[in-house]
Design an enzyme around this catalytic site. Structure first.
Site, PDB file in Angstrom:
ATOM      1  N   ARG A 214      -1.995  -7.825 -21.127  1.00  0.00           N
ATOM      2  CA  ARG A 214      -2.844  -7.461 -22.272  1.00  0.00           C
ATOM      3  C   ARG A 214      -2.125  -6.473 -23.189  1.00  0.00           C
ATOM      4  O   ARG A 214      -2.560  -6.244 -24.316  1.00  0.00           O
ATOM      5  CB  ARG A 214      -4.176  -6.895 -21.829  1.00  0.00           C
TER       6      ARG A 214
ATOM      7  N   GLU B 230       1.399  -6.703   6.639  1.00  0.00           N
ATOM      8  CA  GLU B 230       2.379  -6.124   7.557  1.00  0.00           C
ATOM      9  C   GLU B 230       3.725  -5.980   6.855  1.00  0.00           C
ATOM     10  O   GLU B 230       4.572  -5.205   7.291  1.00  0.00           O
ATOM     11  CB  GLU B 230       2.534  -7.000   8.802  1.00  0.00           C
TER      12      GLU B 230
ATOM     13  N   PRO C 133       0.816  -1.219   0.000  1.00  0.00           N
ATOM     14  CA  PRO C 133       0.000   0.000   0.000  1.00  0.00           C
ATOM     15  C   PRO C 133       0.848   1.267   0.000  1.00  0.00           C
ATOM     16  O   PRO C 133       0.398   2.343  -0.370  1.00  0.00           O
ATOM     17  CB  PRO C 133      -0.799  -0.107   1.311  1.00  0.00           C
TER      18      PRO C 133
ATOM     19  N   ASP D 215      -7.477   2.555 -24.971  1.00  0.00           N
ATOM     20  CA  ASP D 215      -7.760   2.337 -23.544  1.00  0.00           C
ATOM     21  C   ASP D 215      -7.873   3.659 -22.782  1.00  0.00           C
ATOM     22  O   ASP D 215      -7.193   4.626 -23.106  1.00  0.00           O
ATOM     23  CB  ASP D 215      -6.571   1.592 -22.893  1.00  0.00           C
TER      24      ASP D 215
HETATM   25  N1  LIG Z   1      -2.384  -1.263  -3.060  1.00  0.00           N
HETATM   26  C1  LIG Z   1      -2.284  -2.250  -2.076  1.00  0.00           C
HETATM   27  C2  LIG Z   1      -1.301  -3.235  -1.957  1.00  0.00           C
HETATM   28  C3  LIG Z   1      -1.626  -3.951  -0.836  1.00  0.00           C
HETATM   29  C4  LIG Z   1      -0.886  -5.063  -0.266  1.00  0.00           C
HETATM   30  C5  LIG Z   1       0.252  -5.646  -0.754  1.00  0.00           C
HETATM   31  C6  LIG Z   1       0.726  -6.672   0.085  1.00  0.00           C
HETATM   32  C7  LIG Z   1      -0.023  -6.889   1.191  1.00  0.00           C
HETATM   33  S1  LIG Z   1      -1.343  -5.775   1.191  1.00  0.00           S
HETATM   34  N2  LIG Z   1      -2.729  -3.454  -0.297  1.00  0.00           N
HETATM   35  N3  LIG Z   1      -3.133  -2.396  -1.081  1.00  0.00           N
END
Ligand SMILES: Nc1cc(-c2cccs2)n[nH]1
Length: 244
Positions: free
Chosen positions: A155, A113, A86, A170
Site C-alpha cells: 500500500r 519450529e 517470532p 497513517d
Molecule cells: N511474529 C511471528 C512470526 C511467526 C512465525 C513465522 C514462521 C512460523 S511462526 N509467529 N509470530
C-alpha cells in the site's frame, strides 16, 4: 517491485490476487511470484523437514531443500531476503517503508519450529537477510506474516493507494504521525442512532479540524499506547495530561 514468496502452502497467497495488491499486480506495479518449496524436495514424499538436532519437539526445515529453492529463485540476482519468525526484529511502519523502497524482496516462509539456521547464514554472505517478527505471538507458519507484510508494504508503493495522502496520515507514519495512532473517523449521516458527529468536523474550518484530529490522535495514543506516548514531545503530553 518484484516479490518472490517460497512456501509449502502457496494457496495461502490467493488473497494477493484481490483488492489493492491485486490491482497493483494487474498494473505491473507489483510482480508477485509464489513458489512451492516441495518442488525442490526430490524424495518420493517431497520431505522438507526433519527432527531437530539436540532433541526437542516439532520439526525443523531442511537446509538442502531451501538452498536449492533459493538458488533457483535468486539466480545471480540480489533480492533482500525476509524470513518471518517470532524471534526476529519488529515489523514496523518504518520497516514497511524501508522495504517498499526495495526493488526485489524474497520471503521465505518457514514452520514455527523454524528453518535450519545455516540457510540464513549461507545467504547472509551474499544477500541482505532480515528475520522479522510481526508481533509477540506465535503463528503456525510464516505465510500469514508474509500476507501482513506484503499488504503493509504494497500500500506504500506509488499509485497503489488512491490518495497518497492516506499513507502520510497513517498511524505511525514518519513525520507528523511518528509515535501517534490515528484518531476516530466519521462519515454520513451527521446523526446515527442519536450519536452526533463532532461539530468541528462539519465546520469547514480546516485549521480547527486538523488541530482536533491531532488532539484526538494524542488522546488515543496516551490511552491505548502509553509506551508510544512517552516518545512524544514532552510539551505535547503536558498539555494533554492536564485535560485527560
Ligand atoms: N511474529 C511471528 C512470526 C511467526 C512465525 C513465522 C514462521 C512460523 S511462526 N509467529 N509470530
Amino acid at each position: 517491485m518484484r516479490l518472490d514468496i517460497i512456501s509449502i502452502f502457496p494457496e495461502y497467497f490467493a488473497p494477493l490476487d484481490v483488492s489493492l495488491i491485486g490491482k497493483a499486480r494487474e498494473r505491473g506495479t507489483l510482480d508477485v511470484r509464489v513458489h512451492q518449496l516441495r518442488d525442490w524436495a526430490h524424495d518420493v514424499h517431497k520431505t522438507v523437514d526433519d527432527t531437530p538436532y539436540g532433541g526437542g519437539p516439532g520439526m525443523v526445515m531442511k537446509p538442502e531443500v531451501w538452498g536449492e529453492a533459493i538458488d533457483t529463485v535468486v539466480g545471480d540476482g540480489s533480492p533482500r531476503m525476509i524470513v518471518p519468525t517470532p524471534s526476529g526484529r519488529p515489523f514496523t511502519q518504518e520497516l514497511a517503508q524501508e522495504l517498499a523502497d526495495e526493488p526485489w524482496l524474497l520471503f521465505a516462509c518457514g514452520r514455527y519450529e523454524g528453518i535450519d539456521s545455516r540457510v540464513m547464514d549461507e545467504y547472509a554472505t551474499r544477500l541482505r537477510v532480515d528475520e522479522v517478527s510481526i508481533g509477540d505471538y506465535v503463528l503456525a507458519g510464516g505465510e500469514v506474516a508474509v500476507l501482513v507484510m506484503v499488504e503493509a508494504i504494497g500500500r506504500l508503493l506509488p499509485g497503489v493507494l488512491g490518495n497518497a495522502q492516506s499513507a502520510v496520515d497513517d498511524s505511525f507514519a514518519p513525520g507528523s504521525m511518528q509515535n501517534l495512532v490515528e484518531g476516530p473517523v466519521y462519515t454520513k449521516p451527521p446523526v446515527w442512532r442519536g450519536h452526533e458527529v463532532p461539530p468541528v468536523l462539519l465546520s469547514g474550518h480546516h485549521g480547527n479540524v486538523a488541530r482536533w484530529r491531532r488532539d484526538q490522535a494524542i488522546r488515543r495514543t496516551v490511552r491505548n499506547r502509553p509506551e508510544l506516548a512517552r516518545e512524544l514531545d514532552p510539551g505535547t503530553l503536558d498539555k494533554h495530561d492536564r485535560k485527560l
